[in-house]
Enzyme design. Structure first.
Site, PDB file in Angstrom:
ATOM      1  N   PHE A 281       0.934  -1.341   0.180  1.00  0.00           N
ATOM      2  CA  PHE A 281      -0.392  -0.056  -0.284  1.00  0.00           C
ATOM      3  C   PHE A 281       1.008   1.464  -0.225  1.00  0.00           C
ATOM      4  O   PHE A 281       0.219   2.142  -0.160  1.00  0.00           O
ATOM      5  CB  PHE A 281      -0.944   0.235   1.706  1.00  0.00           C
ATOM      6  CG  PHE A 281      -0.311   0.446   2.467  1.00  0.00           C
ATOM      7  CD1 PHE A 281      -0.670   1.738   2.969  1.00  0.00           C
ATOM      8  CD2 PHE A 281       0.292  -0.363   3.512  1.00  0.00           C
ATOM      9  CE1 PHE A 281      -0.165   2.596   3.913  1.00  0.00           C
ATOM     10  CE2 PHE A 281       0.743  -0.496   4.655  1.00  0.00           C
ATOM     11  CZ  PHE A 281       0.603   1.227   4.973  1.00  0.00           C
ATOM     12  N   LYS A 282       1.519   1.348   0.649  1.00  0.00           N
ATOM     13  CA  LYS A 282       2.881   2.321   0.663  1.00  0.00           C
ATOM     14  C   LYS A 282       3.252   2.900  -0.681  1.00  0.00           C
ATOM     15  O   LYS A 282       3.791   4.306  -0.936  1.00  0.00           O
ATOM     16  CB  LYS A 282       4.175   1.817   1.495  1.00  0.00           C
ATOM     17  CG  LYS A 282       3.731   2.116   3.145  1.00  0.00           C
ATOM     18  CD  LYS A 282       5.172   1.088   3.208  1.00  0.00           C
ATOM     19  CE  LYS A 282       4.138   0.813   4.964  1.00  0.00           C
ATOM     20  NZ  LYS A 282       5.287   0.042   6.253  1.00  0.00           N
ATOM     21  N   ASP A 283       2.878   2.192  -1.585  1.00  0.00           N
ATOM     22  CA  ASP A 283       3.287   2.628  -3.582  1.00  0.00           C
ATOM     23  C   ASP A 283       2.400   3.816  -3.726  1.00  0.00           C
ATOM     24  O   ASP A 283       2.839   4.042  -4.377  1.00  0.00           O
ATOM     25  CB  ASP A 283       2.933   1.540  -4.234  1.00  0.00           C
ATOM     26  CG  ASP A 283       4.691   0.216  -4.215  1.00  0.00           C
ATOM     27  OD1 ASP A 283       5.346   0.592  -3.847  1.00  0.00           O
ATOM     28  OD2 ASP A 283       3.668  -0.681  -4.586  1.00  0.00           O
TER      29      ASP A 283
END
Length: 486
Positions: free
Chosen positions: A112-114
């Protein structure tokens, strides 16, 4: 829109100032001075927007057009999401037994950090090109932050990134996603310590004001406001995807279940709630349960040690974003937050004031999931849906499966009715493909995309940091050496 430190000892900055900062000069974290408030008509209008368009609308509230023109902001966000594999960027899977899973992991590194870091990378590049400036990025990672941060800036001539990973605490795939990036501006250190220990040399370098200024040090951990800002969109999109109808007054409540370690995603949820989004937040942690203990008992104190768990990205005992949540709930009382956090930094133990604890427990529910809970949730989800969960997503699913209405009728009918009628959305922060060992422990067969399979045959590069070595000094020397190139 100006940004202020949670501890009140630093001057206000604009978005650019907050973007290029790590911790504020007084040790606090930057937050918007005022949180925008949205009415029901705006929420109804936004309910038809795609995830991409929601990010644009939300960012425009926190990034003034005089700093980044709206058309430019839109272009930067479109560019940020251009490498995502799913046409909708994120995707909601509706599974059996009311389990809604919001897949936030369709970016390059399957995490999700993308989402936030791809946008943050574009914002950085915009300002750096405009001002012909170079920055040095310091990142400590418990698993996914490092690879996402690297992908967001790799190959950029005006940025050098230094990433510290905790050797043996990441999965093999997470580590390979960092060590296989062979770029001149990427510097990876494999430290023989846990996630909290690798934060210490980073804090030391940021605290050295002259060194930090000389090398334009900044962070891409979720201390960086830009990441929190983009993550607010997760909660809006989850709400709009799961709310039954927005034709009623008041608007219906949706429960958002958030697996959390450093507390960035749950902070974004608290801000979304403050903006007027009718959500009930649930923070789910693993056996490193400081957030759970804080919500339940006001006990913000470290355990004896960090425990290695299947949900390795949540193996954190110092969730620095709790400072933002406490600031928000205290009514922006920076004097109180300064006192509390400075005490915590010394004794590593804090009992929240009664009023602040009450507000926290009204804002958040919480749950702690053991490795056994995580394995059972992974197995049940596969048996019922033929759907693989990563261990962090499984921690959220564990909360869903353990709720009273799915076990038995509650004696208090109104309590049962409220929970049963409120939709629930579990945020899924990573693809199961990154966690082969956890899948095998659950008796499940990993499904590996070709991009991940290829990592094992690629060249790797990293610098070891041994116990007893001065990690801060080793970082200083490498940063100084890298500075000779520009």
């Amino acid at each position: 829109m100006e940004y202020v430190s949670t501890r009140g000892g630093a001057g206000a900055v604009d978005f650019e100032g907050a973007l290029f900062s790590g911790y504020a000069p007084d040790g606090g974290l930057f937050m918007p001075q005022c949180i925008p408030s949205l009415d029901g008509d705006t929420l109804r209008r936004w309910s038809c927007l795609s995830y991409r368009e929601l990010v644009k609308e939300l960012c425009s509230l926190f990034v003034p057009a005089e700093l980044v023109p709206r058309r430019t902001l839109n272009d930067l966000i479109d560019r940020a999401f251009s490498r995502f594999r799913h046409k909708d960027v994120v995707h909601l899977s509706k599974l059996k037994d009311g389990l809604n899973v919001l897949e936030l992991w369709h970016g390059v590194t399957y995490a999700f950090k993308d989402l936030s870091l791809s946008c943050t990378g574009q914002f950085l590049q915009y300002f750096l090109e405009k001002k012909q400036k170079h920055v040095t990025i310091l990142v400590g990672t418990s698993g996914d932050t490092g690879s996402s941060a690297i992908e967001s800036v790799r190959g950029q001539k005006n940025m050098d990134i230094f990433v510290l990973l905790p050797k043996g605490f990441c999965t093999q795939i997470q580590e390979l996603q960092m060590t296989t990036v062979i770029e001149d501006n990427v510097h990876v250190f494999a430290a023989h310590g846990n996630s909290d220990e690798i934060d210490e040399p980073i804090k030391e370098l940021f605290a050295d004001v002259n060194f930090a200024r000389k090398h334009n040090l900044m962070s891409l951990n979720s201390v960086n406001w830009s990441r929190i800002m983009v993550q607010i969109a997760h909660h809006f999109y989850a709400y709009f995807q799961c709310a039954p109808s927005l034709d009623t007054t008041p608007l219906p409540v949706v429960e958002i279940v958030v697996p959390t370690g450093g507390g960035g995603n749950i902070t974004a949820g608290c801000i979304a709630q403050k903006m007027g989004l009718p959500i009930q937040l649930v923070a789910v942690v693993n056996s490193n349960d400081i957030i759970h203990r804080t919500v339940q008992h006001g006990d913000f104190s470290l355990a004896e040690s960090v425990k290695a768990t299947l949900a390795s990205a949540m193996d954190i005992q110092e969730p620095y974003n709790m400072e933002r949540i406490l600031w928000l709930l205290s009514g922006s009382d920076s004097s109180l937050i300064k006192t509390l956090m400075e005490r915590f930094s010394v004794v590593k133990s804090l009992k929240l004031p009664e009023d602040l604890h009450r507000k926290l427990s009204e804002t958040l529910r919480s749950c702690s999931a053991s490795d056994e809970d995580i394995v059972r949730a992974m197995q049940r989800c596969w048996e019922e849906n033929r759907y693989l969960l990563c261990p962090h997503s499984a921690a959220a699913a564990h909360y869903h499966y353990s709720q009273p209405e799915r076990a038995c009728l509650h004696q208090n009918f109104s309590y049962f009715s409220f929970h049963f009628s409120s939709p629930r959305c579990c945020l899924a922060p990573a693809s199961a493909a990154k966690f082969q060992d956890a899948l095998l422990r659950a008796g499940l067969v990993p499904e590996l995309p070709p991009e991940i399979t290829a990592l094992t045959a690629m060249e790797t590069r990293s610098t070891p940091l041994e116990r007893g070595q001065d990690w801060a000094q080793a970082l200083r020397e490498r940063i100084e050496a890298a500075a000779q190139r520009w």
